[in-house]
Design a protein around this motif. Structure first.
Motif, PDB file in Angstrom:
ATOM      1  N   LYS A 108      20.125  24.152 -34.990  1.00 48.00           N
ATOM      2  CA  LYS A 108      18.618  23.956 -35.426  1.00 48.00           C
ATOM      3  C   LYS A 108      18.412  22.208 -35.691  1.00 48.00           C
ATOM      4  CE  LYS A 108      15.828  24.906 -39.611  1.00 48.00           C
ATOM      5  NZ  LYS A 108      15.181  23.462 -39.546  1.00 48.00           N
ATOM      6  N   GLU A 109      19.488  21.628 -36.180  1.00 46.90           N
ATOM      7  CA  GLU A 109      19.388  20.222 -36.159  1.00 46.90           C
ATOM      8  C   GLU A 109      19.376  19.445 -34.912  1.00 46.90           C
ATOM      9  OE1 GLU A 109      22.452  18.961 -40.077  1.00 46.90           O
ATOM     10  OE2 GLU A 109      23.136  19.128 -37.763  1.00 46.90           O
ATOM     11  N   ALA A 110      20.037  20.044 -33.826  1.00 46.14           N
ATOM     12  CA  ALA A 110      19.792  19.569 -32.443  1.00 46.14           C
ATOM     13  C   ALA A 110      18.673  19.910 -31.929  1.00 46.14           C
ATOM     14  CB  ALA A 110      21.101  19.991 -31.705  1.00 46.14           C
ATOM     15  N   HIS A 111      18.082  21.043 -32.202  1.00 41.52           N
ATOM     16  CA  HIS A 111      16.934  21.711 -31.921  1.00 41.52           C
ATOM     17  C   HIS A 111      15.625  20.824 -32.374  1.00 41.52           C
ATOM     18  CE1 HIS A 111      13.585  24.741 -31.270  1.00 41.52           C
ATOM     19  NE2 HIS A 111      13.587  24.366 -30.466  1.00 41.52           N
ATOM     20  N   ASP A 112      15.858  20.517 -33.748  1.00 40.27           N
ATOM     21  CA  ASP A 112      14.721  19.705 -34.270  1.00 40.27           C
ATOM     22  C   ASP A 112      14.726  18.186 -33.793  1.00 40.27           C
ATOM     23  OD1 ASP A 112      14.088  21.707 -35.894  1.00 40.27           O
ATOM     24  OD2 ASP A 112      15.029  21.118 -37.536  1.00 40.27           O
ATOM     25  N   GLU A 113      15.861  17.677 -33.528  1.00 39.51           N
ATOM     26  CA  GLU A 113      15.744  16.174 -33.055  1.00 39.51           C
ATOM     27  C   GLU A 113      15.323  16.204 -31.610  1.00 39.51           C
ATOM     28  OE1 GLU A 113      19.825  14.695 -33.146  1.00 39.51           O
ATOM     29  OE2 GLU A 113      19.931  14.647 -34.982  1.00 39.51           O
ATOM     30  N   LYS A 114      15.770  17.187 -30.915  1.00 42.08           N
ATOM     31  CA  LYS A 114      15.165  17.349 -29.298  1.00 42.08           C
ATOM     32  C   LYS A 114      13.685  17.575 -29.188  1.00 42.08           C
ATOM     33  CE  LYS A 114      18.771  16.690 -26.958  1.00 42.08           C
ATOM     34  NZ  LYS A 114      19.022  15.506 -26.300  1.00 42.08           N
ATOM     35  N   ARG A 115      13.307  18.313 -30.181  1.00 36.61           N
ATOM     36  CA  ARG A 115      11.716  18.656 -30.075  1.00 36.61           C
ATOM     37  C   ARG A 115      10.970  17.554 -30.676  1.00 36.61           C
ATOM     38  NH1 ARG A 115       9.533  21.715 -33.036  1.00 36.61           N
ATOM     39  NH2 ARG A 115       7.797  22.561 -31.883  1.00 36.61           N
ATOM     40  N   ALA A 116      11.712  16.645 -31.846  1.00 39.57           N
ATOM     41  CA  ALA A 116      10.902  15.311 -32.109  1.00 39.57           C
ATOM     42  C   ALA A 116      10.939  14.265 -31.173  1.00 39.57           C
ATOM     43  CB  ALA A 116      11.769  15.080 -33.406  1.00 39.57           C
ATOM     44  N   ALA A 117      11.992  14.142 -30.332  1.00 39.96           N
ATOM     45  CA  ALA A 117      11.775  13.356 -29.217  1.00 39.96           C
ATOM     46  C   ALA A 117      10.992  13.869 -28.356  1.00 39.96           C
ATOM     47  CB  ALA A 117      13.315  13.228 -28.681  1.00 39.96           C
ATOM     48  N   LEU A 118      11.102  15.079 -27.788  1.00 39.30           N
ATOM     49  CA  LEU A 118       9.954  15.777 -26.784  1.00 39.30           C
ATOM     50  C   LEU A 118       8.589  15.338 -27.284  1.00 39.30           C
ATOM     51  CD1 LEU A 118      11.688  18.884 -25.576  1.00 39.30           C
ATOM     52  CD2 LEU A 118      11.171  16.828 -24.221  1.00 39.30           C
ATOM     53  N   SER A 119       8.511  15.414 -28.837  1.00 39.61           N
ATOM     54  CA  SER A 119       7.094  15.430 -29.262  1.00 39.61           C
ATOM     55  C   SER A 119       6.402  13.878 -29.058  1.00 39.61           C
ATOM     56  CB  SER A 119       7.127  15.398 -30.965  1.00 39.61           C
ATOM     57  OG  SER A 119       5.830  15.146 -31.426  1.00 39.61           O
ATOM     58  N   GLN A 120       7.526  12.911 -29.198  1.00 41.90           N
ATOM     59  CA  GLN A 120       7.342  11.298 -28.897  1.00 41.90           C
ATOM     60  C   GLN A 120       6.733  11.363 -27.307  1.00 41.90           C
ATOM     61  OE1 GLN A 120       6.810   8.975 -30.753  1.00 41.90           O
ATOM     62  NE2 GLN A 120       7.244  10.235 -32.674  1.00 41.90           N
ATOM     63  N   THR A 121       7.628  11.988 -26.657  1.00 44.53           N
ATOM     64  CA  THR A 121       7.611  11.886 -25.169  1.00 44.53           C
ATOM     65  C   THR A 121       6.190  12.675 -24.698  1.00 44.53           C
ATOM     66  OG1 THR A 121       9.734  12.121 -24.681  1.00 44.53           O
ATOM     67  CG2 THR A 121       8.268  12.808 -22.843  1.00 44.53           C
ATOM     68  N   LEU A 122       5.876  13.700 -25.391  1.00 48.02           N
ATOM     69  CA  LEU A 122       4.317  14.432 -25.313  1.00 48.02           C
ATOM     70  C   LEU A 122       3.358  13.454 -25.535  1.00 48.02           C
ATOM     71  CD1 LEU A 122       5.349  18.223 -26.331  1.00 48.02           C
ATOM     72  CD2 LEU A 122       4.729  17.189 -23.990  1.00 48.02           C
ATOM     73  N   ARG A 123       3.566  12.629 -26.856  1.00 50.69           N
ATOM     74  CA  ARG A 123       2.523  11.940 -27.131  1.00 50.69           C
ATOM     75  C   ARG A 123       2.169  10.754 -26.253  1.00 50.69           C
ATOM     76  NH1 ARG A 123       4.239  13.011 -32.490  1.00 50.69           N
ATOM     77  NH2 ARG A 123       5.708  11.532 -32.573  1.00 50.69           N
ATOM     78  N   ARG A 124       3.387  10.297 -25.650  1.00 50.96           N
ATOM     79  CA  ARG A 124       3.309   9.121 -24.778  1.00 50.96           C
ATOM     80  C   ARG A 124       2.371   9.670 -23.478  1.00 50.96           C
ATOM     81  NH1 ARG A 124       8.484   8.183 -26.412  1.00 50.96           N
ATOM     82  NH2 ARG A 124       9.531   8.715 -24.386  1.00 50.96           N
ATOM     83  N   LEU A 125       3.014  10.824 -23.127  1.00 49.89           N
ATOM     84  CA  LEU A 125       2.517  11.315 -21.786  1.00 49.89           C
ATOM     85  C   LEU A 125       1.128  11.651 -21.879  1.00 49.89           C
ATOM     86  CD1 LEU A 125       5.396  13.810 -20.446  1.00 49.89           C
ATOM     87  CD2 LEU A 125       4.512  11.688 -19.495  1.00 49.89           C
TER      88      LEU A 125
END
Length: 458
Positions: A108-125
């Motif tokens: 869950k922690e790793a998933h939340d972190e990865k999703r948070a990072a992906l969220s930033q990437t998605l925002r940038r994209l």
């Protein structure tokens, strides 16, 4: 139903996850419990979660692939994520196995972190996509603007040449009318002479016939009788020599007339160019300034051609003279308007610089900053060793050229701050453009070096 439809139904049924607790009429599973390794419909899921001992079980979306949720080595549920190896791990792997002492976090922690990072990437994209859409729209607008400008330019040029053609056609007709009038006068005078000659020719023919008849008379009495009766003036009149006055067109007068008819063409063309927005001032008035010339340079009488020589010229000292580089500026400076100049350097082995500079460029220092283009006060194109470079403030950009660029065109739009260089041959080939804000008068500068080198202002 068709065989294809039956096959599709079988496929849907085969991929469907059913509730393991619905025995009589199975319902579709809503979740799969990884702890119990069972799939549950909504009804049985609710009962499962109501039991205190089971409510902390790990639920996932209904799946048939339970093997993917277990560690292949220990057959335990995958509950952790190893950041070092980038894989999921079970408790045994984490505590005593291959991932011990690694950067391990719960799924869950790793998933939340990865999703948070992906969220930033998605925002940038998404932002990049938005900017790309904007850039695409801007480029589309730019294409339409260029096409529109091209169409307007073609219309303007067509109108310009029509008016120039009409003006030249009028001058041509006027000139031809003058030539026709002179030709008509000369031809009329020649025709008068022709008529006079034809009249004499007829008189001579008549006299010849009369005298031939008299000559052929064998009877002396009749001969003298007819001889006395002849017109005594016929012989003297027709024996006079025929004088012909040669006529020709006055070519000198025609040349002067053509010249006068064309005297206004340049002015009229300039007026039409200005009318259609094409007016620029040429460089025909440019001359080199002897006070700035390096002593290795010599000049033609009209100060439009500069040549390099090995011996030093005895020019007087001048604060404006370039001491160490064979460089010279033009006398005329420019502080407004649009101009186009051409400089011809016909010998390929010549090293040359052609550019625009402020008057404050260094003159006495033996440093490259005294060369046009090697400082922040000037811009140039630099030819050396078969390389052509655009220069400003010592920063060079390699330029593409076709054959040896023996003639350089310079476009200066002082008010807009645009300076462009072109290779001049049968057509103009763009080399480079500099954009700036001109603050003081600028001058055309030329630097050449090499035996036999010379440059001419066109």
């Amino acid at each position: 139903c068709s065989i294809v439809e039956q096959f599709q139904k079988v496929q849907v049924t085969a991929n469907q996850v059913w509730c393991d607790f619905c025995l009589d009429q199975p319902l579709a599973a809503a979740k799969t419990c990884l702890n119990c390794e069972t799939s549950l419909c909504d009804l049985h899921l609710q009962k499962h979660l109501e039991k205190p001992a089971l409510k902390h079980h790990h639920m996932v979306e209904a799946t048939l692939s339970l093997a993917d949720r277990k560690c292949p080595e220990h057959q335990e549920l995958l509950r952790y994520y190893c950041g070092n190896d980038g894989v999921c791990a079970c408790v045994t792997c984490y505590v005593a196995g291959a991932h011990r002492n690694h950067d391990v976090k719960t799924l869950k922690e790793a998933h939340d972190e990865k999703r948070a990072a992906l969220s930033q990437t998605l925002r940038r994209l998404n932002e990049a996509g938005r900017l790309t859409d904007g850039a695409s729209a801007e480029l589309a607008d730019n294409v339409r603007a260029v096409e529109g400008t091209g169409a307007d330019m073609r219309d303007k040029i067509a109108a310009l040449y029509r008016e120039i053609g009409a003006f030249l056609g009028k001058r041509e007709r006027e000139t031809l009318d003058c030539i026709n009038a002179q030709e008509s006068d000369v031809v009329n005078r020649l025709k008068v002479q022709q008529e006079e000659v034809e009249c004499r020719k007829r008189g001579i023919s008549k006299a010849l016939k009369q005298l031939q008849v008299l000559y052929d008379q064998r009877d002396p009495v009749v001969f003298f009788k007819e001889f006395a009766a002849r017109d005594p003036g016929i012989i003297s009149a027709e024996e006079r020599s025929t004088q012909v006055t040669k006529e020709s067109l006055d070519m000198k007068m025609m040349s002067v007339m053509v010249q006068k008819k064309l005297e206004g063409v340049a002015g009229e063309t300039d007026a039409l160019l200005a009318k259609h927005g094409f007016h620029t001032q040429g460089g025909s008035q440019l001359t080199f300034d002897l006070n700035t010339a390096n002593r290795h340079l010599v000049f033609s009488n009209d100060l439009k051609t500069v040549s390099w020589k090995g011996e030093l010229e005895p020019y007087p000292n001048s604060p404006e003279r370039f001491e160490h580089y064979s460089q010279v500026l033009c006398s005329q400076g420019f502080s407004s308007g649009c101009y186009y100049f051409e400089v011809e350097i016909p010998r390929e082995h010549t090293m040359y610089l052609v550019g625009i500079t402020y008057k404050e460029i260094k003159r006495k220092e033996n440093i490259t900053a005294a060369l046009v283009g090697f400082n922040n006060l000037s811009w140039s194109v630099f030819w050396r060793n078969r390389n052509l470079i655009g220069l400003h403030n010592s920063k060079g950009t390699p330029l593409t050229y076709t054959a040896y660029p023996c003639k350089i065109g310079i476009w200066l739009d002082y008010d807009s701050g645009v300076l462009s260089f072109y290779q001049v041959a049968d057509t103009l080939t763009h080399l480079c453009t500099f954009e700036t804000v001109f603050t003081d008068p600028v001058f055309l500068g030329v630097c050449i070096q090499g035996a036999g080198s010379f440059a001419t202002l066109c």
